[in-house]
Design a protein around this motif. Structure first.
Motif, short mmCIF file in Angstrom:
data_model
loop_
_atom_site.label_atom_id
_atom_site.label_comp_id
_atom_site.label_asym_id
_atom_site.label_seq_id
_atom_site.Cartn_x
_atom_site.Cartn_y
_atom_site.Cartn_z
N ARG A 119 8.80 3.24 -8.81
CA ARG A 119 9.03 4.58 -8.45
C ARG A 119 7.89 5.07 -7.63
N PHE A 120 6.53 4.71 -7.85
CA PHE A 120 5.44 5.40 -7.28
C PHE A 120 5.29 4.54 -5.92
N ASP A 121 5.68 3.32 -5.86
CA ASP A 121 5.73 2.48 -4.64
C ASP A 121 6.74 3.27 -3.72
N GLN A 122 7.58 3.50 -4.12
CA GLN A 122 8.87 4.04 -3.32
C GLN A 122 8.28 5.68 -2.87
N LEU A 123 7.93 6.37 -3.57
CA LEU A 123 7.24 7.60 -3.23
C LEU A 123 6.21 7.42 -2.31
N GLU A 124 5.36 6.37 -2.35
CA GLU A 124 4.15 6.29 -1.56
C GLU A 124 4.69 5.74 -0.14
N ARG A 125 5.93 4.94 0.07
CA ARG A 125 6.44 4.35 0.98
C ARG A 125 7.14 5.34 2.02
N ARG A 126 7.82 6.37 1.13
CA ARG A 126 8.38 7.43 1.87
C ARG A 126 7.54 8.48 2.45
N ARG A 127 6.23 8.42 1.76
CA ARG A 127 5.16 9.33 2.38
C ARG A 127 4.72 8.63 3.78
N GLU A 128 4.33 7.44 3.80
CA GLU A 128 4.07 6.84 4.86
C GLU A 128 5.35 6.96 6.00
N TRP A 129 6.22 6.94 5.71
CA TRP A 129 7.43 6.99 6.67
C TRP A 129 7.43 8.26 7.14
N ARG A 130 7.45 9.47 6.55
CA ARG A 130 6.99 10.86 6.99
C ARG A 130 6.10 11.08 7.87
N ARG A 131 4.83 10.29 7.53
CA ARG A 131 3.76 10.30 8.44
C ARG A 131 3.90 9.70 9.80
N GLN A 132 4.69 8.37 9.71
CA GLN A 132 4.92 7.76 11.04
C GLN A 132 5.99 8.59 11.75
N PHE A 133 6.90 9.03 11.01
CA PHE A 133 7.86 9.90 11.88
C PHE A 133 7.51 11.29 12.57
N GLY A 152 12.08 -5.38 1.86
CA GLY A 152 12.83 -4.56 2.69
C GLY A 152 12.27 -3.65 3.47
N ALA A 153 10.85 -3.38 3.24
CA ALA A 153 9.81 -2.69 4.20
C ALA A 153 8.71 -3.16 4.59
N PRO A 154 7.93 -3.03 5.47
CA PRO A 154 6.76 -3.17 5.54
C PRO A 154 5.95 -2.88 4.52
N ALA A 155 4.90 -3.50 4.14
CA ALA A 155 3.74 -3.19 3.05
C ALA A 155 2.99 -2.21 3.49
N THR A 156 2.82 -1.18 2.79
CA THR A 156 1.74 -0.12 3.02
C THR A 156 0.35 -0.27 2.00
N PRO A 157 -0.66 0.07 2.59
CA PRO A 157 -1.81 -0.16 1.59
C PRO A 157 -1.64 0.45 0.13
N ALA A 158 -0.88 1.43 -0.15
CA ALA A 158 -0.36 1.78 -1.44
C ALA A 158 0.26 0.67 -2.10
N SER A 159 1.42 0.07 -1.28
CA SER A 159 2.29 -0.87 -1.98
C SER A 159 1.33 -2.03 -2.36
N GLU A 160 0.52 -2.35 -1.51
CA GLU A 160 -0.36 -3.51 -1.67
C GLU A 160 -1.16 -3.28 -2.97
N LEU A 161 -1.71 -1.89 -3.14
CA LEU A 161 -2.40 -1.67 -4.17
C LEU A 161 -1.50 -1.78 -5.41
N ILE A 162 -0.45 -1.13 -5.55
CA ILE A 162 0.62 -1.28 -6.45
C ILE A 162 0.88 -3.05 -6.99
N GLY A 163 0.82 -3.71 -5.95
CA GLY A 163 1.11 -5.18 -6.29
C GLY A 163 -0.06 -5.87 -7.06
N ARG A 164 -0.99 -5.30 -6.69
CA ARG A 164 -2.15 -5.75 -7.41
C ARG A 164 -2.47 -4.96 -9.01
N LEU A 165 -1.93 -3.77 -8.98
CA LEU A 165 -1.94 -2.95 -10.24
C LEU A 165 -0.80 -3.60 -11.13
#
Length: 123
Positions: free
Chosen positions: A52-66, A16-29
């Motif tokens: 939940r952690f992945d979603q929080l990190e994505r939202r943090r990245e979206w806020r940064r981009q915005f 649903g959304a581009p992977a962030t570095p945190a999302s990639e880390l969560i995938g490995r975890l």
């Protein structure tokens, strides 16, 4: 069997959304922390926490981009104020260097517009 289901649920966010570095880390975890011998309740709890952690990190990245897009908008607004000098000039201006300076403002506006657009595309 349930292990494949848990992995698919985690990947639903990735589609649903581009992977962030945190999302990639969560995938490995997720791959390391989800051994198949975990009982269902424990696996579901872990999957839920990671999602939940992945979603929080994505939202943090979206806020940064915005915020970056808004910063570029503010920069363009400031540059437009300088560019308003163009209204007071004519082709008979004796100091020709002013035209080069104004041309550079247009270039900076274009660069900032591109960067702002790129930030919004990341959303």
């Amino acid at each position: 069997m349930n292990g494949g289901q848990g992995r698919g649920a985690g990947n639903a966010h990735d589609r649903g959304a581009p992977a962030t570095p945190a999302s990639e880390l969560i995938g490995r975890l997720r791959r390391v922390l989800r051994p198949e011998e975990l009982d269902c309740a424990c696996r579901e709890t872990l999957d839920g926490a990671l999602a939940r952690f992945d979603q929080l990190e994505r939202r943090r990245e979206w806020r940064r981009q915005f915020a970056a897009a808004r910063d570029h908008k503010e920069r363009i607004t400031a540059l437009l104020a300088f560019l308003s000098e163009l209204d007071a000039l004519s082709e008979a201006e004796s100091d020709r260097s002013v035209f080069e300076e104004l041309a550079l403002l247009f270039i900076e506006i274009a660069r900032s517009a591109e960067a702002g657009a790129a930030a919004l595309r990341e959303l």
